[in-house]
Design a protein around this motif. Structure first.
Motif, PDB file in Angstrom:
ATOM      1  N   ALA A   7       0.831  -1.207   0.000  1.00  0.00           N
ATOM      2  CA  ALA A   7       0.000   0.000   0.000  1.00  0.00           C
ATOM      3  C   ALA A   7       0.864   1.254   0.000  1.00  0.00           C
ATOM      4  O   ALA A   7       0.541   2.235  -0.657  1.00  0.00           O
ATOM      5  N   GLU A   8       1.969   1.227   0.713  1.00  0.00           N
ATOM      6  CA  GLU A   8       2.875   2.374   0.750  1.00  0.00           C
ATOM      7  C   GLU A   8       3.388   2.699  -0.649  1.00  0.00           C
ATOM      8  O   GLU A   8       3.650   3.850  -0.978  1.00  0.00           O
ATOM      9  N   GLY A  10       1.759   2.581  -3.382  1.00  0.00           N
ATOM     10  CA  GLY A  10       0.800   3.393  -4.115  1.00  0.00           C
ATOM     11  C   GLY A  10       1.220   4.846  -4.037  1.00  0.00           C
ATOM     12  O   GLY A  10       1.158   5.579  -5.021  1.00  0.00           O
ATOM     13  N   ARG A  11       1.698   5.245  -2.869  1.00  0.00           N
ATOM     14  CA  ARG A  11       2.203   6.609  -2.685  1.00  0.00           C
ATOM     15  C   ARG A  11       3.440   6.839  -3.542  1.00  0.00           C
ATOM     16  O   ARG A  11       3.572   7.873  -4.199  1.00  0.00           O
ATOM     17  N   TYR A  14       2.371   7.209  -7.079  1.00  0.00           N
ATOM     18  CA  TYR A  14       1.722   8.516  -7.222  1.00  0.00           C
ATOM     19  C   TYR A  14       2.782   9.614  -7.356  1.00  0.00           C
ATOM     20  O   TYR A  14       2.703  10.464  -8.234  1.00  0.00           O
ATOM     21  N   LYS A  24       1.058  16.366  -3.705  1.00  0.00           N
ATOM     22  CA  LYS A  24       1.065  15.212  -2.797  1.00  0.00           C
ATOM     23  C   LYS A  24      -0.250  15.037  -2.047  1.00  0.00           C
ATOM     24  O   LYS A  24      -0.655  13.920  -1.754  1.00  0.00           O
ATOM     25  N   ARG A  77      -5.712   2.789  -5.012  1.00  0.00           N
ATOM     26  CA  ARG A  77      -5.962   2.781  -3.560  1.00  0.00           C
ATOM     27  C   ARG A  77      -5.391   4.032  -2.906  1.00  0.00           C
ATOM     28  O   ARG A  77      -6.000   4.585  -1.986  1.00  0.00           O
ATOM     29  N   HIS A  78      -4.243   4.478  -3.366  1.00  0.00           N
ATOM     30  CA  HIS A  78      -3.661   5.700  -2.802  1.00  0.00           C
ATOM     31  C   HIS A  78      -4.535   6.910  -3.127  1.00  0.00           C
ATOM     32  O   HIS A  78      -4.776   7.754  -2.255  1.00  0.00           O
ATOM     33  N   ASP A  81      -7.507   6.833  -0.943  1.00  0.00           N
ATOM     34  CA  ASP A  81      -7.115   7.205   0.415  1.00  0.00           C
ATOM     35  C   ASP A  81      -6.965   8.724   0.545  1.00  0.00           C
ATOM     36  O   ASP A  81      -7.458   9.327   1.503  1.00  0.00           O
ATOM     37  N   LEU A  82      -6.292   9.347  -0.424  1.00  0.00           N
ATOM     38  CA  LEU A  82      -6.167  10.812  -0.416  1.00  0.00           C
ATOM     39  C   LEU A  82      -7.549  11.463  -0.397  1.00  0.00           C
ATOM     40  O   LEU A  82      -7.798  12.401   0.360  1.00  0.00           O
TER      41      LEU A  82
END
Length: 91
Positions: A7-8, A10-11, A14, A24, A77-78, A81-82
């Motif tokens: 999951a991290e 995804g950031r 991005y 960001k 997913r990122h 989440d944002l």
């Protein structure tokens, strides 16, 4: 070593692919949509993946079909989440 698909990451994806058009925090930069607002094409995983995969004709949003499905899922997913974090701050 390649990008892992947690999951991290995804950031990380991005920040690598999206940061030119979206800051960001999801705010718009250089013509990108404001990802902090309700997402125009849907905020579920399938809808966000479709936008990432195919882009949005008539807008600045390109297709990222060259990314693997796992990468596009992590990226979606990122974005979700944002968006959810921004929407929860409005309440």
């Amino acid at each position: 070593m390649g990008i892992t698909l947690s999951a991290e990451n995804g950031r990380a994806l991005y920040e690598n692919y999206c940061i030119g058009c979206h800051w960001k925090d999801g705010s718009p930069a250089h013509g990108g949509a404001d990802l902090r607002q309700p997402l125009k094409h849907g905020s579920d995983l399938k809808s966000v993946m479709e936008v990432i995969t195919f882009g949005v004709p008539g807008t600045e949003m390109p297709s990222f079909s060259d990314l693997s499905e796992k990468q596009r899922r992590a990226l979606a997913r990122h974005v979700i989440d944002l968006n959810q974090k921004a929407q929860s701050k409005k309440k």
